[in-house]
Write an enzyme that holds these catalytic residues in place. Sequence first.
Site, PDB file in Angstrom:
ATOM      1  N   LYS A   1      17.721  79.095  81.663  1.00  0.00           N
ATOM      2  CA  LYS A   1      17.501  77.979  80.954  1.00  0.00           C
ATOM      3  C   LYS A   1      17.441  78.744  79.609  1.00  0.00           C
ATOM      4  CE  LYS A   1      15.309  73.415  80.909  1.00  0.00           C
ATOM      5  NZ  LYS A   1      14.695  72.424  81.786  1.00  0.00           N
TER       6      LYS A   1
ATOM      7  N   GLU B   1       8.093  60.216  91.633  1.00  0.00           N
ATOM      8  CA  GLU B   1       7.181  58.967  91.057  1.00  0.00           C
ATOM      9  C   GLU B   1       6.901  58.201  92.170  1.00  0.00           C
ATOM     10  OE1 GLU B   1       9.968  59.792  89.374  1.00  0.00           O
ATOM     11  OE2 GLU B   1       9.391  60.548  87.406  1.00  0.00           O
TER      12      GLU B   1
ATOM     13  N   ARG C   1      10.518  53.821  89.045  1.00  0.00           N
ATOM     14  CA  ARG C   1      10.928  54.286  90.351  1.00  0.00           C
ATOM     15  C   ARG C   1       9.876  54.133  91.456  1.00  0.00           C
ATOM     16  NH1 ARG C   1      14.549  58.883  90.280  1.00  0.00           N
ATOM     17  NH2 ARG C   1      16.500  57.847  89.321  1.00  0.00           N
TER      18      ARG C   1
END
Length: 655
Positions: free
Chosen positions: A283, A401, A429
Amino acid sequence: MYKYLDNIDSPKDLKKLNIDELEILCDEIRDFLIKTLSKTGGHLASNLGVVELTVALHYVYDSPVDKMIWDVGHQSYIHKILTGRKNLIKTIRQTDGLSGFIKRSESPHDIFEAGHSSTSISAALGIARARDLAEEDYVVTAIIGDGALTGGMALEALNDGGKRKTNITVILNENEMSISENVGAISSYLNKLRTTKSYYKFKEGLESLLSKIPIIGKKLIRLIRKIKEGLKTTILNGGMFFEELGYRYIGPVDGHNVKSIVNVLEKIKKSEAPILLHICTTKGKGYKLAEENPDIYHGVGIFDIKNGKKIIKGKKTFSSVFGDKLVEIAKENNKIVALTAAMKDGTGLKRFSSVFGDKLVEIAKENNKIVALTAAMKDGTGLKRFSEEFPERFFDVGIAEQHGVTLAAGMASNGLIPVFAVYSTFLQRGYDQVIHDVAMQNLHVILCLDRAGIVGKDGETHQGVFDTSFLTNIPNMSVFTPGNFEELEVIMEYAVDKMNSPVVIRYPRGGINNIFNIKTQDFNPFENQVLKKGKDLTILTQGRLSQDALNAANKLQEEGVSCELLYMRCINPIDYDSIINSANKTKGILIIDESLEDTSIKNRIISNIHEKSKNIRIDYLTLPNKFIEHGTVEDILERYNLSEEGIYKKIKEII
Ligand SMILES: Cc1ncc(C[n+]2csc(CCOP(=O)(O)OP(=O)(O)O)c2C)c(N)n1
């Protein structure tokens, strides 16, 4: 000026380059991205990690006939660059500019929209099954990160796809990071795979070697394919998890070697079986500061490329001018001291998230029942400090979630006081879990909803404009909307110490400069507070818009219009008595709410008031009934008249 990038306006132009030239193109794209995003901000680290992958995908496949589905979509900037939007990248996430995510209205190459994670495999399966029923022939690829793979939906989709053998390719981009370090057992498993030798290379190499042996070679290949399962288990063991789910596992492949990726994609292009291609990336690749701090550079504002320093742009406020000038004067004069009465952060330097995080640490020091939960948003929600001070009482569940909410419910049922800090949009969610697992059992779970209301540059997928409707209709649920930092702190204390039922505390992104006097002592949080007395119109406000409403009311007072301002700190249950009392006097109500027209609490207020009194006129100022586009928070609020000026005009119109 870039030798290759300047000539690329569509994937067709990319295909004119040879493989060595692709490598140079990748360097150019990186340079372009860093320079552009340093001036606009955006998801820098995630995009730097997928330069080679995106170039290879567009080189080998034929977009938009072949379909690419980007999970979350925050890493789609290179895809945008290669599909004709290079010159607009400088507008990304700006008001009226390119979206920071996939947008079907932007380009035929944008196949499926997202913003919330873990949806790409389900969407890819849907697209592939439609293709198969229509007897068409093209490649469908889902590109998903290891962070997004922690989301339950991704696993549900893998489970479904593997069993039916739907022909899709899932490219798993593993960089060991979600926004912060990735968590969970699958992440550890991927980590182990990362360090094993490439199964793909080994198998291909072995087969090509054997095929060179006349007659017996082919037989040997067949035999080896037959005993593949056993071979994998005993020798290679690579990707067994995915193989067992029904996917041909290929990898790990170096995600920064464009030649390797092109090579693998060419080979799997014609495959009929579901494939999971595991690529490993870094990343932030190519920008040292982002490689070293991928969490900080996941999403950045404007920065100085040389040292990574944040450059704060935006409207100057009186407070910030005052603050800067005071520092300047104090440098020259050591007699200057600065005093503040709990308003240190009126300049907007402090954020609700950090106030929440600091307060939770303070409360947790006194109360060892407090535990904190996050769904992969430790930094964004302000829980970093808590995670360092109480590692054993801190739980990052990954991008899950739903699981987070029910985990909290389980904890509360067994004596803990869980505080789940989650963005308003992502709690969508966990809606069933909030109803079924928390509220129905009346459990003492505290949901701290960050980024409630307009969030700005992330746009449609991230606006926190639905929770006011979906949380305020649930029995047992109390929903508070603190209007400044101090009120957030006292409501948190109240929720922990004085309540024993589900609580939501919702607050906006960033900070606010509400200077009005909110009662924070001897107060009943369920009662509205009169901020200003008046007789011509009752104004109902909550949260960050209250200051604008008060300013507008004060301005009108000078013009002879007297408004009564009721400040609602709790929007479920609603204190109807104080509203009706005031409205009986003024005969009119203006409800100000930073939600959509149909998701606003105004609907409940209107029906309640009309039941009790028919001759009260009710007006409202809300967002329109549509998905609200991206842009700065100020621009969007102003666009829809949720500003001091807009409120002023609306009151004048009514009066
Ligand atoms: C449902 C949901 N929760 C939280 C987020 C916030 N979020 C955006 S990107 C991200 C990390 C994604 O990690 P990964 O998929 O590995 O992609 P990377 O940026 O590392 O390439 C998170 C948690 C989200 N987009 N959706």
